[in-house]
Write a protein that holds these residues in place. Sequence first.
Motif, PDB file in Angstrom:
ATOM      1  N   GLY A   1      24.481  70.462  67.027  1.00 36.12           N
ATOM      2  CA  GLY A   1      23.462  69.412  66.946  1.00 36.12           C
ATOM      3  C   GLY A   1      24.069  68.060  66.612  1.00 36.12           C
ATOM      4  O   GLY A   1      23.632  67.024  67.121  1.00 36.12           O
ATOM      5  N   GLN A   2      25.100  68.070  65.780  1.00 37.42           N
ATOM      6  CA  GLN A   2      25.795  66.827  65.438  1.00 37.42           C
ATOM      7  C   GLN A   2      26.474  66.230  66.666  1.00 37.42           C
ATOM      8  O   GLN A   2      26.541  65.010  66.818  1.00 37.42           O
ATOM      9  CB  GLN A   2      26.825  67.068  64.339  1.00 37.42           C
ATOM     10  CG  GLN A   2      26.228  67.367  62.993  1.00 37.42           C
ATOM     11  CD  GLN A   2      27.269  67.848  61.988  1.00 37.42           C
ATOM     12  OE1 GLN A   2      28.464  67.888  62.264  1.00 37.42           O
ATOM     13  NE2 GLN A   2      26.801  68.240  60.809  1.00 37.42           N
ATOM     14  N   VAL A   3      26.976  67.076  67.554  1.00 42.94           N
ATOM     15  CA  VAL A   3      27.596  66.586  68.791  1.00 42.94           C
ATOM     16  C   VAL A   3      26.565  65.819  69.607  1.00 42.94           C
ATOM     17  O   VAL A   3      26.813  64.690  70.034  1.00 42.94           O
ATOM     18  CB  VAL A   3      28.192  67.756  69.623  1.00 42.94           C
ATOM     19  CG1 VAL A   3      28.661  67.261  70.983  1.00 42.94           C
ATOM     20  CG2 VAL A   3      29.336  68.425  68.877  1.00 42.94           C
ATOM     21  N   ALA A   4      25.403  66.437  69.818  1.00 46.58           N
ATOM     22  CA  ALA A   4      24.354  65.781  70.606  1.00 46.58           C
ATOM     23  C   ALA A   4      23.903  64.478  69.944  1.00 46.58           C
ATOM     24  O   ALA A   4      23.744  63.452  70.614  1.00 46.58           O
ATOM     25  CB  ALA A   4      23.174  66.729  70.795  1.00 46.58           C
ATOM     26  N   LYS A   5      23.729  64.497  68.630  1.00 51.02           N
ATOM     27  CA  LYS A   5      23.322  63.282  67.928  1.00 51.02           C
ATOM     28  C   LYS A   5      24.394  62.197  68.026  1.00 51.02           C
ATOM     29  O   LYS A   5      24.092  61.027  68.240  1.00 51.02           O
ATOM     30  CB  LYS A   5      23.020  63.580  66.457  1.00 51.02           C
ATOM     31  CG  LYS A   5      22.559  62.331  65.698  1.00 51.02           C
ATOM     32  CD  LYS A   5      22.344  62.603  64.229  1.00 51.02           C
ATOM     33  CE  LYS A   5      21.836  61.394  63.479  1.00 51.02           C
ATOM     34  NZ  LYS A   5      22.651  60.181  63.623  1.00 51.02           N
ATOM     35  N   PHE A   6      25.641  62.595  67.897  1.00 47.26           N
ATOM     36  CA  PHE A   6      26.727  61.614  67.944  1.00 47.26           C
ATOM     37  C   PHE A   6      26.802  60.929  69.308  1.00 47.26           C
ATOM     38  O   PHE A   6      27.099  59.743  69.390  1.00 47.26           O
ATOM     39  CB  PHE A   6      28.061  62.267  67.587  1.00 47.26           C
ATOM     40  CG  PHE A   6      29.172  61.287  67.348  1.00 47.26           C
ATOM     41  CD1 PHE A   6      29.105  60.368  66.313  1.00 47.26           C
ATOM     42  CD2 PHE A   6      30.286  61.260  68.171  1.00 47.26           C
ATOM     43  CE1 PHE A   6      30.130  59.451  66.092  1.00 47.26           C
ATOM     44  CE2 PHE A   6      31.310  60.348  67.964  1.00 47.26           C
ATOM     45  CZ  PHE A   6      31.230  59.443  66.922  1.00 47.26           C
ATOM     46  N   GLU A   7      26.492  61.669  70.382  1.00 44.43           N
ATOM     47  CA  GLU A   7      26.465  61.024  71.695  1.00 44.43           C
ATOM     48  C   GLU A   7      25.435  59.893  71.707  1.00 44.43           C
ATOM     49  O   GLU A   7      25.723  58.784  72.148  1.00 44.43           O
ATOM     50  CB  GLU A   7      26.139  62.030  72.798  1.00 44.43           C
ATOM     51  CG  GLU A   7      26.101  61.366  74.176  1.00 44.43           C
ATOM     52  CD  GLU A   7      25.583  62.263  75.276  1.00 44.43           C
ATOM     53  OE1 GLU A   7      25.998  62.052  76.430  1.00 44.43           O
ATOM     54  OE2 GLU A   7      24.749  63.153  75.007  1.00 44.43           O
ATOM     55  N   TYR A   8      24.248  60.151  71.189  1.00 40.02           N
ATOM     56  CA  TYR A   8      23.212  59.124  71.151  1.00 40.02           C
ATOM     57  C   TYR A   8      23.566  58.000  70.186  1.00 40.02           C
ATOM     58  O   TYR A   8      23.254  56.831  70.433  1.00 40.02           O
ATOM     59  CB  TYR A   8      21.843  59.739  70.844  1.00 40.02           C
ATOM     60  CG  TYR A   8      21.273  60.385  72.085  1.00 40.02           C
ATOM     61  CD1 TYR A   8      20.547  59.634  73.008  1.00 40.02           C
ATOM     62  CD2 TYR A   8      21.510  61.722  72.364  1.00 40.02           C
ATOM     63  CE1 TYR A   8      20.050  60.215  74.165  1.00 40.02           C
ATOM     64  CE2 TYR A   8      21.024  62.306  73.520  1.00 40.02           C
ATOM     65  CZ  TYR A   8      20.293  61.544  74.423  1.00 40.02           C
ATOM     66  OH  TYR A   8      19.812  62.116  75.573  1.00 40.02           O
ATOM     67  N   ASP A   9      24.238  58.331  69.095  1.00 34.32           N
ATOM     68  CA  ASP A   9      24.732  57.286  68.194  1.00 34.32           C
ATOM     69  C   ASP A   9      25.711  56.366  68.937  1.00 34.32           C
ATOM     70  O   ASP A   9      25.708  55.151  68.743  1.00 34.32           O
ATOM     71  CB  ASP A   9      25.431  57.891  66.976  1.00 34.32           C
ATOM     72  CG  ASP A   9      24.463  58.537  65.996  1.00 34.32           C
ATOM     73  OD1 ASP A   9      23.251  58.230  66.025  1.00 34.32           O
ATOM     74  OD2 ASP A   9      24.935  59.366  65.187  1.00 34.32           O
ATOM     75  N   CYS A  10      26.542  56.960  69.789  1.00 38.76           N
ATOM     76  CA  CYS A  10      27.502  56.162  70.567  1.00 38.76           C
ATOM     77  C   CYS A  10      26.779  55.270  71.575  1.00 38.76           C
ATOM     78  O   CYS A  10      27.138  54.101  71.745  1.00 38.76           O
ATOM     79  CB  CYS A  10      28.507  57.073  71.265  1.00 38.76           C
ATOM     80  SG  CYS A  10      29.684  57.844  70.128  1.00 38.76           S
ATOM     81  N   PHE A  11      25.767  55.812  72.244  1.00 41.59           N
ATOM     82  CA  PHE A  11      24.956  54.978  73.150  1.00 41.59           C
ATOM     83  C   PHE A  11      24.352  53.806  72.388  1.00 41.59           C
ATOM     84  O   PHE A  11      24.387  52.659  72.841  1.00 41.59           O
ATOM     85  CB  PHE A  11      23.794  55.775  73.767  1.00 41.59           C
ATOM     86  CG  PHE A  11      24.185  56.787  74.787  1.00 41.59           C
ATOM     87  CD1 PHE A  11      25.171  56.548  75.725  1.00 41.59           C
ATOM     88  CD2 PHE A  11      23.515  58.009  74.841  1.00 41.59           C
ATOM     89  CE1 PHE A  11      25.499  57.493  76.684  1.00 41.59           C
ATOM     90  CE2 PHE A  11      23.837  58.957  75.794  1.00 41.59           C
ATOM     91  CZ  PHE A  11      24.830  58.698  76.712  1.00 41.59           C
ATOM     92  N   ALA A  12      23.801  54.105  71.211  1.00 42.44           N
ATOM     93  CA  ALA A  12      23.154  53.072  70.407  1.00 42.44           C
ATOM     94  C   ALA A  12      24.161  52.010  69.972  1.00 42.44           C
ATOM     95  O   ALA A  12      23.886  50.806  70.051  1.00 42.44           O
ATOM     96  CB  ALA A  12      22.474  53.695  69.191  1.00 42.44           C
TER      97      ALA A  12
END
Length: 159
Positions: free
Chosen positions: A119-130
Amino acid sequence: MYENRFTNRMRWVDREQSEGIQYPGIYICAITDEDLSSKDFSWITNIVYVGMTNSVKGLKGRLKQFDNTIKGKSGHGGADRMRYKYQNYNELVNKLYVAVAPFTCNVKSNSPEDLRTMGQVAKFEYDCFARFTELFGYLPEFNDYAKSPKYSLATGHEE
């Protein structure tokens, strides 16, 4: 925070030499004529794609799919968009760089710890987009579906 999570940039052809590539994680591609190999990761406008994987084959498998697609096969949407613009594989890989952020876990496990890590992987991808969007006001070019057509759809060459 984000910068410290990534490996140094490496030439695309050297991508399999990265530590932790057998694990899931995030990868960020940049295209530039400047030699970025071995340079610390930083947010630059030359970043053209942010991707992630939680697959059993880890980053190594996902980057292989990406490579196969920019070579002319199918299997990776972002690489298919990149191929629309960069149809000469050899020219592209001479200026393509990648940095990875592996997350150590067992993707076959249903343990709470491993599930949280995925789940942290998926969240980190969106954090990177942001973060990229905060800095530059737009998504990386090949993450922007509306502005970046797929080669296979535009040419009718789905394989």
